[in-house]
Design a protein around this motif. Structure first.
Motif, short mmCIF file in Angstrom:
data_model
loop_
_atom_site.label_atom_id
_atom_site.label_comp_id
_atom_site.label_asym_id
_atom_site.label_seq_id
_atom_site.Cartn_x
_atom_site.Cartn_y
_atom_site.Cartn_z
N THR A 296 22.70 60.97 106.38
CA THR A 296 21.86 62.16 106.54
C THR A 296 20.40 61.84 106.24
O THR A 296 19.49 62.18 107.02
CB THR A 296 22.34 63.29 105.62
OG1 THR A 296 23.69 63.63 105.93
CG2 THR A 296 21.47 64.53 105.77
N ALA A 297 20.15 61.18 105.12
CA ALA A 297 18.77 60.84 104.75
C ALA A 297 18.16 59.88 105.76
O ALA A 297 16.98 59.99 106.11
CB ALA A 297 18.75 60.23 103.35
N VAL B 233 14.22 58.19 109.05
CA VAL B 233 14.02 57.06 109.95
C VAL B 233 14.10 57.51 111.41
O VAL B 233 13.17 57.33 112.19
CB VAL B 233 15.03 55.94 109.67
CG1 VAL B 233 14.81 54.77 110.64
CG2 VAL B 233 14.90 55.46 108.23
N ASP B 234 15.25 58.12 111.76
CA ASP B 234 15.48 58.46 113.17
C ASP B 234 14.61 59.61 113.66
O ASP B 234 14.13 59.59 114.80
CB ASP B 234 16.95 58.81 113.40
CG ASP B 234 17.88 57.65 113.15
OD1 ASP B 234 17.40 56.50 113.07
OD2 ASP B 234 19.11 57.88 113.03
N HIS C 211 18.42 62.47 96.44
CA HIS C 211 18.21 61.27 95.62
C HIS C 211 18.26 60.00 96.47
O HIS C 211 17.61 59.00 96.14
CB HIS C 211 19.20 61.22 94.46
CG HIS C 211 20.53 60.62 94.77
ND1 HIS C 211 21.53 61.33 95.41
CD2 HIS C 211 21.05 59.39 94.51
CE1 HIS C 211 22.60 60.55 95.54
NE2 HIS C 211 22.33 59.38 95.00
N ILE C 212 19.01 60.04 97.56
CA ILE C 212 19.00 58.91 98.49
C ILE C 212 17.68 58.92 99.29
O ILE C 212 17.07 57.87 99.52
CB ILE C 212 20.20 58.98 99.45
CG1 ILE C 212 21.52 58.85 98.67
CG2 ILE C 212 20.09 57.91 100.52
CD1 ILE C 212 21.73 57.52 98.00
N ALA C 213 17.23 60.10 99.69
CA ALA C 213 16.00 60.22 100.47
C ALA C 213 14.80 59.68 99.70
O ALA C 213 13.92 59.03 100.29
CB ALA C 213 15.78 61.67 100.87
N VAL D 72 16.19 69.25 112.83
CA VAL D 72 17.40 69.66 112.12
C VAL D 72 18.40 68.51 112.18
O VAL D 72 18.64 67.93 113.25
CB VAL D 72 18.02 70.92 112.75
CG1 VAL D 72 19.32 71.29 112.03
CG2 VAL D 72 17.04 72.08 112.69
N VAL D 73 18.97 68.15 111.03
CA VAL D 73 19.89 67.03 110.96
C VAL D 73 21.26 67.51 110.49
O VAL D 73 21.39 68.12 109.42
CB VAL D 73 19.38 65.94 109.99
CG1 VAL D 73 20.45 64.89 109.75
CG2 VAL D 73 18.13 65.28 110.56
#
Length: 331
Positions: A131-132, A137-138, A159-161, A262-263
């Motif tokens: 997701t992040a 990136v994408d 926290h990953i982002a 939107v992801v």
């Protein structure tokens, strides 16, 4: 095999233990002996409401897979029996769930497990990392020197982002609610800390960006106040959100010429579109893990496969800090 199954949608107590036959993998599929899984907000939503993307009842939920390849279907070349793998490949309509001792998954969604992580850490990574990655990136195309705001920098995706944005060369700001979470965010690499309960958007935009606004704003909380993200973004900036299932006024986008993304990382699984991209993302993420640039934040409470209902309650309570992991097997 033992699974945690639901026969109806509702509160966490709809989970019950069941014994079912492990499925034989079909073409381009592998069967994974599960070591661990994790709980994501989408899992609780599927359990509670049974939206169109929910699997047919009786159902096994759970998206994140982490374990050892047990059987390989026809046409699979990337993996063989005994390989340690991880991925987000289950838990929605048309796919097996991860809350069980085995899971049959499309091999393209999977990647080799990071070498420097145990199974609990590995199980926490797939959904939130993809997701992040898709967001920063994408979609947003974060570049070195960008100023990125992550709403919810100690949450599952957030926290990953924060860490991913740092690896991309960005300066990272994040919103938190407590000093404990501020300390965690700083440890993860955040440059600017914003106490969103104490500071208005206009004030922290002035303080942190000199009034310019952020190049990229990532709403990783799944909240319903997209207006704050629009206000925080610079002219010609980008906003990315993981939830858009509510009505919102988009007119602030017009005066700033903003882009909105939107992801939903489950889209590839739901539509059979480019599953190999998820495997590629997780392969790159494993490299970041092994070089010390990415690590998951785990909630301190521990749960076994028999405790899935309690794990869902823990997530819905809002008290968890970091990802909630389900221990399924021992090494």
């Amino acid at each position: 095999m033992k699974v945690q199954q639901i026969k109806e949608f509702g509160a966490p107590d709809v989970f019950h233990a069941a014994d079912i036959e492990p499925r034989t993998p079909g073409p381009r599929q592998i069967r994974v002996r599960q070591m661990a899984s994790s709980v994501n907000p989408v899992d609780t939503k599927l359990r509670a409401a049974g939206p169109p993307i929910a699997p047919a009842l009786p159902a096994v939920l759970g998206c994140d897979v982490a374990g050892v390849v047990d059987s390989v279907g026809e046409g699979v070349r990337a993996f063989q029996v005994g390989d340690e793998v991880y991925g987000c490949a289950t838990g929605v309509v048309g796919h097996d769930g991860a809350y069980g001792e085995y899971a049959v998954v499309d091999a393209a969604f999977m990647a080799a497990k990071p070498k420097n992580m145990d199974w609990r850490q590995t199980a926490a990574l797939p959904l939130v990392t993809i997701t992040a990655w898709e967001a920063l990136v994408d979609r947003a195309g974060v570049r070195p020197g960008d100023h990125v705001l992550v709403h919810g920098g100690t949450g599952g995706v957030g926290h990953i982002a924060v860490q991913l944005a740092k690896t991309l060369g960005a300066r990272v700001a994040t919103t938190v609610s407590t000093t404990e979470k501020a300390d965690i965010a700083e440890r993860l690499g955040a440059d600017d800390i914003i106490y969103y309960t104490d500071e208005a958007v206009a004030d922290y935009v002035t303080r942190v960006t000199g009034g310019r606004g952020f190049d990229v704003v990532f709403d990783a909380t799944g909240g319903s106040d997209i207006a704050k993200s629009f206000e925080a973004a610079r002219v010609n900036g980008q906003v990315v959100t993981i939830v858009s299932q509510y009505e919102a006024d988009l007119s602030p986008m017009h005066t700033k010429s903003l882009s909105l993304h939107v992801v939903l990382m489950l889209t590839a699984m739901l539509n059979g579109i480019d599953p190999g991209h998820h495997g590629e993302i997780l392969t790159k993420a494993a490299h970041l893990v092994d070089t010390g640039e990415l690590e998951p934040l785990l909630d301190t409470t521990r749960f076994s496969l028999a405790d899935v209902a309690e794990a869902h309650r823990r997530l819905e309570s809002g008290k968890a800090v970091g990802k909630i992991v389900i221990d399924i097997a021992t090494a």
